[in-house]
Design a protein around this motif. Structure first.
Motif, PDB file in Angstrom:
ATOM      1  N   ARG A   1      56.530 -99.802   6.545  1.00  0.00           N
ATOM      2  CA  ARG A   1      57.010 -99.545   5.175  1.00  0.00           C
ATOM      3  C   ARG A   1      57.380 -98.070   5.005  1.00  0.00           C
ATOM      4  NH1 ARG A   1      52.208-102.506   3.761  1.00  0.00           N
ATOM      5  NH2 ARG A   1      52.780-104.684   3.472  1.00  0.00           N
ATOM      6  N   GLY A   2      56.525 -97.191   5.491  1.00  0.00           N
ATOM      7  CA  GLY A   2      56.787 -95.761   5.377  1.00  0.00           C
ATOM      8  C   GLY A   2      58.018 -95.332   6.157  1.00  0.00           C
ATOM      9  N   LYS A   3      58.153 -95.842   7.371  1.00  0.00           N
ATOM     10  CA  LYS A   3      59.310 -95.480   8.194  1.00  0.00           C
ATOM     11  C   LYS A   3      60.589 -96.027   7.567  1.00  0.00           C
ATOM     12  CE  LYS A   3      60.960 -95.429  12.967  1.00  0.00           C
ATOM     13  NZ  LYS A   3      60.720 -95.895  14.343  1.00  0.00           N
ATOM     14  N   LEU A   4      60.506 -97.204   6.963  1.00  0.00           N
ATOM     15  CA  LEU A   4      61.667 -97.777   6.283  1.00  0.00           C
ATOM     16  C   LEU A   4      62.112 -96.873   5.138  1.00  0.00           C
ATOM     17  CD1 LEU A   4      63.700-100.057   5.807  1.00  0.00           C
ATOM     18  CD2 LEU A   4      61.940-101.200   4.434  1.00  0.00           C
ATOM     19  N   LYS A   5      61.178 -96.393   4.345  1.00  0.00           N
ATOM     20  CA  LYS A   5      61.533 -95.486   3.246  1.00  0.00           C
ATOM     21  C   LYS A   5      62.195 -94.224   3.779  1.00  0.00           C
ATOM     22  CE  LYS A   5      58.033 -96.833  -0.084  1.00  0.00           C
ATOM     23  NZ  LYS A   5      56.830 -96.417  -0.813  1.00  0.00           N
ATOM     24  N   TRP A   6      61.677 -93.717   4.871  1.00  0.00           N
ATOM     25  CA  TRP A   6      62.177 -92.489   5.470  1.00  0.00           C
ATOM     26  C   TRP A   6      63.564 -92.657   6.081  1.00  0.00           C
ATOM     27  CZ3 TRP A   6      61.881 -91.158  11.018  1.00  0.00           C
ATOM     28  CH2 TRP A   6      62.229 -89.828  11.269  1.00  0.00           C
ATOM     29  N   ARG A   7      63.857 -93.870   6.600  1.00  0.00           N
ATOM     30  CA  ARG A   7      65.122 -94.106   7.311  1.00  0.00           C
ATOM     31  C   ARG A   7      65.960 -95.210   6.664  1.00  0.00           C
ATOM     32  NH1 ARG A   7      65.744 -91.984  12.364  1.00  0.00           N
ATOM     33  NH2 ARG A   7      66.974 -93.771  12.989  1.00  0.00           N
ATOM     34  N   LEU A   8      65.797 -95.401   5.365  1.00  0.00           N
ATOM     35  CA  LEU A   8      66.475 -96.492   4.666  1.00  0.00           C
ATOM     36  C   LEU A   8      67.986 -96.467   4.856  1.00  0.00           C
ATOM     37  CD1 LEU A   8      66.090 -98.969   2.883  1.00  0.00           C
ATOM     38  CD2 LEU A   8      66.318 -97.476   0.895  1.00  0.00           C
ATOM     39  N   GLU A   9      68.572 -95.286   4.984  1.00  0.00           N
ATOM     40  CA  GLU A   9      70.028 -95.192   5.137  1.00  0.00           C
ATOM     41  C   GLU A   9      70.517 -95.845   6.421  1.00  0.00           C
ATOM     42  OE1 GLU A   9      68.519 -91.840   7.564  1.00  0.00           O
ATOM     43  OE2 GLU A   9      67.979 -92.597   5.587  1.00  0.00           O
ATOM     44  N   LYS A  10      69.629 -96.104   7.368  1.00  0.00           N
ATOM     45  CA  LYS A  10      70.000 -96.736   8.638  1.00  0.00           C
ATOM     46  C   LYS A  10      69.909 -98.262   8.574  1.00  0.00           C
ATOM     47  CE  LYS A  10      70.044 -92.876  11.160  1.00  0.00           C
ATOM     48  NZ  LYS A  10      71.226 -92.338  11.748  1.00  0.00           N
TER      49      LYS A  10
END
Length: 119
Positions: free
Chosen positions: A62-71
């Motif tokens: 979840r945290g990594k998704l928030k950090w890299r959502l643009e990808k």
């Protein structure tokens, strides 16, 4: 002059599309996949040589998704860009099953996605 304006508009549209969020349907599939990870208490998620519980893995994803959502535009993007390897070390994430079998997290997430989609 009109040509420059049209080109500028095209560039702006394409740039905006690249920064768009996943559709609500794809967001739901991604969230379902993360929820499945959290519920699988019979697994260990191995990241950079250290094993984590399923809940810790889900929190990390979840945290990594928030950090890299643009990808991420699709659940497949999520698997490839978020759930497959460390962006720091490049190491592949792995999943250890209760029976001792270890597989790449990409394979595990693809299997779980197939189960979700069959429901």
């Amino acid at each position: 002059m009109k040509r420059r304006h049209a080109l500028g508009w095209l560039v702006a549209c394409c740039a905006g599309a690249a920064l768009a969020d996943p559709t609500p349907a794809e967001s739901a599939r991604i969230n379902q996949l993360i929820a499945v990870v959290a519920q699988r208490t019979d697994i260990r998620f191995v990241r950079n040589g250290k094993a984590y519980t399923s809940e810790q893995a889900a929190e990390f994803l979840r945290g990594k998704l928030k950090w890299r959502l643009e990808k991420v535009m699709t659940v497949q993007d999520f698997i490839e860009q978020i759930g497959t390897r460390s962006t720091t070390s490049g190491d592949i994430y792995r999943v250890q099953l209760a029976d001792g079998l270890t597989m790449s997290s990409a394979e595990f997430l693809q299997r779980e996605l197939l189960r979700i989609d069959k429901r």
